[in-house]
Design an enzyme around this catalytic site. Structure first.
Site, PDB file in Angstrom:
ATOM      1  N   SER A  58       0.811  -1.225   0.000  1.00 43.34           N
ATOM      2  CA  SER A  58       0.000   0.000   0.000  1.00 43.34           C
ATOM      3  C   SER A  58       0.840   1.268   0.000  1.00 43.34           C
ATOM      4  CB  SER A  58      -0.935   0.017   1.217  1.00 43.34           C
ATOM      5  OG  SER A  58      -0.207   0.186   2.422  1.00 43.34           O
ATOM      6  N   LYS A 129       1.080   4.396   6.864  1.00 47.71           N
ATOM      7  CA  LYS A 129       0.480   5.277   5.856  1.00 47.71           C
ATOM      8  C   LYS A 129       1.154   6.643   5.934  1.00 47.71           C
ATOM      9  CE  LYS A 129      -2.778   2.167   4.964  1.00 47.71           C
ATOM     10  NZ  LYS A 129      -2.746   1.360   3.730  1.00 47.71           N
TER      11      LYS A 129
END
EC number: 3.4.21.89
Length: 237
Positions: A58, A129
């Protein structure tokens, strides 16, 4: 009159300096040293810095699956706060809709031990993230050129995973327009088409945003593989 009883011979003193330091004693000392080392490492990884294994793609191409990264746990202590562009590790349990915890206590223990030295990915509730918006920011997607706007200003994101043409990928295929509440963060993966992040949890408690107190630390560098080792640098070049 002389005593005719024979004298008992004197025993020689043991000349060996290793008296009392047999195998058992050495084993105890070695065990004590190892225990101290484990305690020091546990304290260091719990309070200062800890290696993590990146579990998914991701965050490509900034971070790749299997990368070993070093997370600075002191980055946001002493009055510091996450800033836009920081890559952070946080506990997204409940906020991102899943605790990700194994039910078996032994499995939890083994995963926790392996994750503490970066040998295995952390528990499913821990995510890595990039911070795109902080408390008070209005974050929306997208402007006429497909860029994310923060407080009405488009932001350049050179870290996005390149598209087929080699240019940076699109900022998001999912439209959104949110105001981040104080004390929370809007976070996204650099591989926007392959990341479940704040966009995908808008309907969950907190509207997909992450409480600042759930942030474990800031990613400082890639430790492994050696060919990619080094600091992440400035997100804006």
């Amino acid at each position: 009159m002389e005593n005719d009883q024979p004298r008992l011979p004197e025993r020689d003193r043991d000349p060996s300096p290793q008296r009392g330091q047999g195998p058992r004693s050495r084993f105890v000392r070695t065990g004590a040293v190892l225990a101290v080392l484990v305690l020091v490492y546990a304290t260091f990884s719990g309070l200062v810095a800890q290696p993590y294994a990146v579990p998914t793609g991701s965050m490509e191409n900034t971070l790749r699956p299997g990368d070993r990264i070093l997370v600075n746990k002191l980055a946001y202590r002493f009055g510091n706060h996450p800033a836009r562009g920081d890559v952070v590790v946080f506990d997204g349990g409940d906020t991102f809709g899943s605790t990700g915890r194994e039910s078996d206590p032994l499995s939890r223990l083994l995963r926790s031990a392996g994750a503490s030295v970066g040998l295995v990915p952390p528990a499913g509730s821990e995510y890595v993230k990039r911070v795109v918006g902080t408390g008070g920011d209005r974050v929306r997607c997208c402007d006429a050129r497909g860029r994310i706007e923060v407080n009405g200003q488009p932001i350049e994101e050179p870290y996005l995973r390149p598209g087929p043409s080699g240019a940076p990928g699109r900022a998001s295929a999912v439209p959104f327009d949110v105001v981040v509440r104080p004390g929370r963060l809007w976070v996204m993966g650099d591989h926007r088409d392959g990341s479940e992040d704040s966009r995908h949890f808008l309907g969950y408690p907190g509207g997909g945003t992450v409480p600042v107190e759930r942030v474990i630390g800031r990613v400082e560098t890639v430790l492994w593989p050696l060919g990619r080792a080094g600091g992440l640098g400035s997100p804006h070049g």
